[in-house]
Write a protein that holds these residues in place. Structure first.
Motif, PDB file in Angstrom:
ATOM      1  N   ALA A 189      -5.595  -3.483   2.080  1.00  0.00           N
ATOM      2  CA  ALA A 189      -6.342  -2.226   2.097  1.00  0.00           C
ATOM      3  C   ALA A 189      -6.850  -1.902   3.497  1.00  0.00           C
ATOM      4  CB  ALA A 189      -7.505  -2.295   1.107  1.00  0.00           C
TER       5      ALA A 189
ATOM      6  N   ILE B 264      -3.726   0.794  -3.273  1.00  0.00           N
ATOM      7  CA  ILE B 264      -3.312  -0.582  -3.028  1.00  0.00           C
ATOM      8  C   ILE B 264      -2.776  -1.191  -4.314  1.00  0.00           C
ATOM      9  CG2 ILE B 264      -4.033  -2.843  -2.165  1.00  0.00           C
ATOM     10  CD1 ILE B 264      -4.186  -0.573  -0.109  1.00  0.00           C
TER      11      ILE B 264
ATOM     12  N   ALA C 153       0.841  -1.200   0.000  1.00  0.00           N
ATOM     13  CA  ALA C 153       0.000   0.000   0.000  1.00  0.00           C
ATOM     14  C   ALA C 153       0.877   1.251   0.000  1.00  0.00           C
ATOM     15  CB  ALA C 153      -0.923   0.013   1.218  1.00  0.00           C
TER      16      ALA C 153
ATOM     17  N   LEU D 226      -9.616   6.002   0.842  1.00  0.00           N
ATOM     18  CA  LEU D 226      -9.103   4.952  -0.032  1.00  0.00           C
ATOM     19  C   LEU D 226      -9.543   5.263  -1.456  1.00  0.00           C
ATOM     20  CD1 LEU D 226      -7.706   2.133  -0.233  1.00  0.00           C
ATOM     21  CD2 LEU D 226     -10.004   1.145   0.061  1.00  0.00           C
TER      22      LEU D 226
END
Length: 380
Positions: free
Chosen positions: A293, A329, A234, A361
């Motif tokens: 994630a 990610i 990540a 995210l």
């Protein structure tokens, strides 16, 4: 002192790292402490320190004075301890360094070689403690334990101690043997400076984390390994909210202190195998190896909360900031560094547009929010 001056002069042309740097000059101070009366050990660092200040590196007078005083006090303590625990050795009776007559003599008094090793360790410990406490008083937000028990620092102290003992034994046998010890000490000194200069070239001078070029190089290699092994990875992009207001209101020195504190907090919140870098200005990039994630979002939120409690003192006020973080990610949002940075940058933009002080995210819908005004430019 002549050997120490030769080492300092020979390494002068290599240049000196910015900030705190290490040398192996204790290899020459330790023999003074063990073979001569304590007064010499107290004065010797001042002579060589003056030579270094004039010929090698001017720097701050108070820093050089403190380093000299710390070395002098450590050397004098080691010298007093050594002479108190060992008998006076007449000239030529160097055999006392090797053995005592009689099979049970070691039961009556300690072996001089053992005492020398103990005093050398005491010299290194006293000097390291004095320097670490002084550094902690200057930078009180750092942990004193980290300054005292750093693995690399301990390895360097051990190397200096071993060299000092070997040079001491050679000096006790014959002053001519100092010429034999000079080349290896000089070579190790140059190697040490070279490694420090390489680290400096990879490090952002203001914050102490990796600079953009070094971080991108490490990230490329980590992504390649993760792809070959099928491991998760990540990337976090963190931006300080309203950082310009800190500089405009409290001054750039306060802003620099804030960046250093934030970088230290980020390093503390991640593992040693992760990479923290500064992308210029108030932006930081963090690569998390072996991280999914869910785990990346959890780490990002922990960093965000940690940054929220960081405070820097400025003009009788405590200044704090918040950060926004974008997360991408490997595999889900890209398969190379540029794609991952692009995705994290778009997620960061969404975090900013939604009110800051939050993590986001990457979502494919972020692509529709791209306009010429918010086109990512962090990794052009």
């Amino acid at each position: 002192m002549a050997c120490g001056a030769i080492c300092a002069e020979a390494t002068r042309r290599l240049g000196q790292p910015i900030g705190v740097w290490r040398d192996l000059l204790s290899a020459w101070w330790l023999p003074v402490a063990l073979l001569l009366p304590p007064l010499y050990a107290l004065v010797a660092p001042a002579l060589l320190g003056l030579f270094i200040y004039v010929r090698v590196r001017h720097g701050s007078v108070y820093r050089r004075a403190f380093s000299t005083a710390a070395l002098g006090l450590a050397g004098a303590c080691a010298s007093v301890l050594f002479h108190a625990l060992t008998p006076v050795t007449p000239p030529g009776q160097v055999a006392l360094w090797l053995s005592y007559p009689g099979p049970n003599a070691w039961l009556l008094r300690p072996h001089p070689a053992v005492v020398a090793v103990g005093c050398a360790v005491a010299f290194a410990v006293i000097n390291a403690c004095l320097v670490a406490i002084a550094a902690w008083l200057v930078e009180s937000d750092a942990r004193l334990a980290d300054m005292l028990w750093d693995r690399e620092r301990m390895l360097l102290d051990l190397t200096e101690t071993c060299l000092g003992i070997l040079v001491t034994v050679a000096s006790a046998l014959s002053a001519v043997l100092l010429l034999v010890t000079l080349p290896p000490v000089l070579l190790l000194q140059r190697s040490l400076l070279h490694s420090q200069l390489k680290v400096q070239a990879r490090t952002d001078a203001k914050t102490g984390v990796l600079n953009a070029g070094a971080w991108q190089g490490e990230a490329d290699r980590a992504i390649g390994r993760a792809l070959r092994r099928g491991e998760p990875l990540a990337i976090l992009l963190a931006d300080v909210d309203h950082f310009k207001n800190v500089n405009d209101t409290h001054g750039h020195l306060t802003g620099d202190a804030m960046l250093r504190s934030l970088a230290a907090e980020m390093r503390q919140q991640v593992r040693e195998s992760d990479f923290v870098g500064r992308f210029g200005g108030e932006e930081f990039a963090i690569l998390l190896v072996g991280t999914t994630a869910e785990e990346a979002c959890r780490v990002a939120d922990r960093i965000r909360c940690g940054v929220g409690v960081v405070r820097v003192f400025s003009h009788e006020k405590m200044v704090g900031v918040t950060i926004s973080v974008g997360v991408s990610i490997l595999g889900d949002h890209g398969r190379d560094l540029n794609e991952l940075l692009d995705a994290a940058d778009l997620a960061l933009y969404r975090a900013k547009s939604q009110g800051r002080d939050r993590i986001c995210l990457f979502d494919p819908a972020d692509m529709t929010s791209r306009t010429p005004e918010n086109e990512p430019a962090h990794h052009s």
